[in-house]
Design a protein around this motif. Structure first.
Motif, mmCIF file in Angstrom:
data_model
loop_
_atom_site.group_PDB
_atom_site.id
_atom_site.type_symbol
_atom_site.label_atom_id
_atom_site.label_comp_id
_atom_site.label_asym_id
_atom_site.label_seq_id
_atom_site.Cartn_x
_atom_site.Cartn_y
_atom_site.Cartn_z
ATOM 1 N N ASN A 51 -36.070 -55.309 24.054
ATOM 2 C CA ASN A 51 -37.011 -55.811 25.060
ATOM 3 C C ASN A 51 -36.352 -56.750 26.074
ATOM 4 N N LYS A 52 -37.068 -56.980 27.167
ATOM 5 C CA LYS A 52 -36.559 -57.744 28.302
ATOM 6 C C LYS A 52 -36.212 -59.187 27.983
ATOM 7 N N TYR A 53 -36.727 -59.713 26.885
ATOM 8 C CA TYR A 53 -36.439 -61.092 26.509
ATOM 9 C C TYR A 53 -35.175 -61.216 25.664
ATOM 10 N N GLU A 54 -34.566 -60.070 25.324
ATOM 11 C CA GLU A 54 -33.373 -60.089 24.479
ATOM 12 C C GLU A 54 -32.186 -59.351 25.087
ATOM 13 N N THR A 55 -32.353 -58.766 26.248
ATOM 14 C CA THR A 55 -31.243 -58.190 27.011
ATOM 15 C C THR A 55 -31.744 -57.847 28.407
ATOM 16 N N ASN A 56 -30.814 -57.737 29.356
ATOM 17 C CA ASN A 56 -31.192 -57.311 30.715
ATOM 18 C C ASN A 56 -30.579 -55.964 31.084
ATOM 19 N N LEU A 57 -29.976 -55.278 30.111
ATOM 20 C CA LEU A 57 -29.300 -54.010 30.415
ATOM 21 C C LEU A 57 -30.076 -52.767 29.978
ATOM 22 N N ILE A 58 -30.563 -52.732 28.758
ATOM 23 C CA ILE A 58 -31.237 -51.540 28.240
ATOM 24 C C ILE A 58 -32.590 -51.929 27.658
ATOM 25 N N ASN A 59 -33.647 -51.698 28.426
ATOM 26 C CA ASN A 59 -35.002 -52.038 27.981
ATOM 27 C C ASN A 59 -35.869 -50.822 27.673
ATOM 28 N N THR A 60 -35.417 -49.644 28.058
ATOM 29 C CA THR A 60 -36.174 -48.416 27.811
ATOM 30 C C THR A 60 -35.238 -47.314 27.340
ATOM 31 N N ALA A 61 -35.821 -46.277 26.777
ATOM 32 C CA ALA A 61 -35.026 -45.116 26.359
ATOM 33 C C ALA A 61 -34.286 -44.523 27.551
ATOM 34 N N GLY A 62 -34.938 -44.523 28.701
ATOM 35 C CA GLY A 62 -34.296 -44.002 29.913
ATOM 36 C C GLY A 62 -33.047 -44.785 30.267
ATOM 37 N N SER A 69 -38.211 -37.942 25.117
ATOM 38 C CA SER A 69 -37.162 -37.920 26.143
ATOM 39 C C SER A 69 -35.771 -37.938 25.540
ATOM 40 N N CYS A 70 -35.639 -38.495 24.343
ATOM 41 C CA CYS A 70 -34.314 -38.611 23.718
ATOM 42 C C CYS A 70 -33.865 -37.329 23.044
ATOM 43 N N GLN A 71 -34.814 -36.636 22.379
ATOM 44 C CA GLN A 71 -34.503 -35.390 21.683
ATOM 45 C C GLN A 71 -33.264 -35.551 20.797
ATOM 46 N N SER A 72 -32.234 -34.742 21.020
ATOM 47 C CA SER A 72 -31.072 -34.732 20.129
ATOM 48 C C SER A 72 -30.183 -35.964 20.283
ATOM 49 N N ARG A 73 -30.399 -36.786 21.315
ATOM 50 C CA ARG A 73 -29.566 -37.979 21.481
ATOM 51 C C ARG A 73 -30.077 -39.153 20.666
ATOM 52 N N LEU A 74 -31.233 -38.993 20.021
ATOM 53 C CA LEU A 74 -31.773 -40.053 19.182
ATOM 54 C C LEU A 74 -31.066 -40.027 17.829
ATOM 55 N N GLY A 75 -30.417 -41.129 17.469
ATOM 56 C CA GLY A 75 -29.643 -41.136 16.233
ATOM 57 C C GLY A 75 -30.042 -42.185 15.223
ATOM 58 N N TYR A 76 -30.948 -43.100 15.604
ATOM 59 C CA TYR A 76 -31.300 -44.197 14.693
ATOM 60 C C TYR A 76 -32.651 -44.737 15.113
ATOM 61 N N PHE A 77 -33.489 -45.104 14.111
ATOM 62 C CA PHE A 77 -34.829 -45.586 14.435
ATOM 63 C C PHE A 77 -35.214 -46.759 13.549
ATOM 64 N N HIS A 78 -35.575 -47.880 14.193
ATOM 65 C CA HIS A 78 -36.069 -49.062 13.504
ATOM 66 C C HIS A 78 -37.588 -49.054 13.467
ATOM 67 N N ILE A 79 -38.139 -49.338 12.307
ATOM 68 C CA ILE A 79 -39.585 -49.408 12.138
ATOM 69 C C ILE A 79 -39.973 -50.867 11.936
ATOM 70 N N GLY A 80 -40.735 -51.396 12.892
ATOM 71 C CA GLY A 80 -41.172 -52.783 12.783
ATOM 72 C C GLY A 80 -42.522 -52.956 13.439
ATOM 73 N N GLU A 81 -43.286 -53.907 12.980
ATOM 74 C CA GLU A 81 -44.615 -54.161 13.540
ATOM 75 C C GLU A 81 -44.534 -55.058 14.778
ATOM 76 N N SER A 82 -45.660 -55.137 15.486
ATOM 77 C CA SER A 82 -45.729 -55.938 16.710
ATOM 78 C C SER A 82 -45.459 -57.410 16.436
ATOM 79 N N HIS A 83 -45.766 -57.876 15.219
ATOM 80 C CA HIS A 83 -45.539 -59.268 14.850
ATOM 81 C C HIS A 83 -44.424 -59.412 13.818
ATOM 82 N N ARG A 84 -43.698 -58.336 13.572
ATOM 83 C CA ARG A 84 -42.587 -58.281 12.607
ATOM 84 C C ARG A 84 -43.038 -58.533 11.171
ATOM 85 N N GLY A 85 -44.306 -58.277 10.880
ATOM 86 C CA GLY A 85 -44.817 -58.485 9.537
ATOM 87 C C GLY A 85 -45.033 -57.184 8.790
ATOM 88 N N TYR A 86 -46.048 -57.161 7.927
ATOM 89 C CA TYR A 86 -46.351 -55.972 7.122
ATOM 90 C C TYR A 86 -46.699 -54.782 8.020
#
Length: 306
Positions: free
Chosen positions: A158-169, A205-222
């Motif tokens: 997200n935009k609060y943790e980097t200014n280079l890559i904020n979207t899959a695009g 949009s990523c299709q075959s270029r997607l190689g890793y996926f993090h699963i987390g909640e909006s509040h980083r909880g359960y």
């Protein structure tokens, strides 16, 4: 026609090591790997640049507990490879080269995370020079990684943790500029919920270029207690035939170090027991991923509702 569990993709389901311990010396490494294995995870993401990282112990103990490993990295102000300061870029490149070597040593096939800039808020937009600096260094790191059978995963953050890559695009554009086949997109549900217009479309949009996926909640909880449409994301992953790791990531300052707490702004805890939240997460992911694959023959529209 019914679908049996044997017909479904057996993606590695993992957990970030910092969900269970606050550092990565031998004692904490063993605790995290032992607990993850006992709960039923098949992969643990390890913080490969933790100051106390024990390479040999990680390799030995992963084998002991029958676990796959992935490696993650977050660069700092002093190791930002997009920096305009050459000395900073050189330090960052060395950090990434070391991470790749450690990944190879412990048997991990990927180094992922915010490996293209510092992990932290910038007070300005990235320039073409910032992007070029990052691309040039990542190309060299990717060449080294390819020779060792390791991939690089660019985590969309997200935009609060980097200014280079904020979207899959953004990630896809950088991958094209790097021009190496072993560089992939690393998506994260938590970050996508902030900056993607449509997380489902981003996955497509990523299709075959997607190689890793993090699963987390909006509040980083359960999982399942926040506002993210995780079910829609799982269905999209199934639709595109995603076969990589599904890794749960959630942080609490009851466990992580003060440095991580500050870096990720973990000011409000959602849990105190890492083992309990890990058990809940595994059951949630297994259930949702099974359901997503069973229903993948049904077209999934953007903005689908659970």
């Amino acid at each position: 026609m019914s679908v049996s569990i044997h017909q479904l993709k057996n993606n590695p389901i993992g957990i970030h090591g910092y969900n269970l311990v606050g550092c990565w010396d031998r004692t904490h490494c063993e605790k995290a790997l032992k607990v993850a294995s006992q709960i039923g995870y098949s992969l643990v993401e390890v913080p490969v640049i933790d100051p106390l990282f024990d390479t040999q112990a990680t390799k030995e103990l992963a084998h002991k507990y029958g676990l796959q490993l992935s490696c993650s990295v977050g660069l700092s102000e002093s190791t930002d490879i997009s920096s305009l300061e050459e000395s900073v870029r050189k330090q960052g490149e060395q950090v990434l080269m070391t991470a790749v070597e450690r990944a190879h040593t412990i048997g991990s096939s990927i180094v992922c995370g915010v490996i293209y800039s510092k992990l932290g808020k910038y007070d300005r937009a990235a320039t073409k020079q910032n992007m070029q600096n990052s691309v040039e260094i990542l190309r060299r790191v990717a060449q080294k990684a390819q020779s060792l059978g390791v991939r690089l995963g660019l985590e969309v953050c997200n935009k609060y943790e980097t200014n280079l890559i904020n979207t899959a695009g953004d990630a896809l554009k950088m991958i094209e500029a790097i021009g190496m086949p072993n560089v992939v997109v690393h998506l994260d549900a938590y970050h996508m919920n902030i900056d993607e217009n449509d997380p489902v479309a981003a996955i497509y949009s990523c299709q075959s270029r997607l190689g890793y996926f993090h699963i987390g909640e909006s509040h980083r909880g359960y999982l399942g207690t926040g506002n993210i449409s995780l079910r829609s994301m799982f269905r999209a992953l199934a639709q595109v035939g995603y076969s990589g790791p599904l890794v749960f990531e959630s942080f609490s300052n009851a466990i992580v170090s003060p440095f991580v707490t500050q870096a990720l702004a973990i000011w409000r805890n959602q849990w105190d027991d890492g083992e309990e939240v890990a058990k809940h997460a595994l059951a949630f992911v297994q259930s949702e991923w099974f359901a997503a694959q069973k229903s993948k023959t049904t077209p999934l529209l953007s903005h689908s509702i659970d």
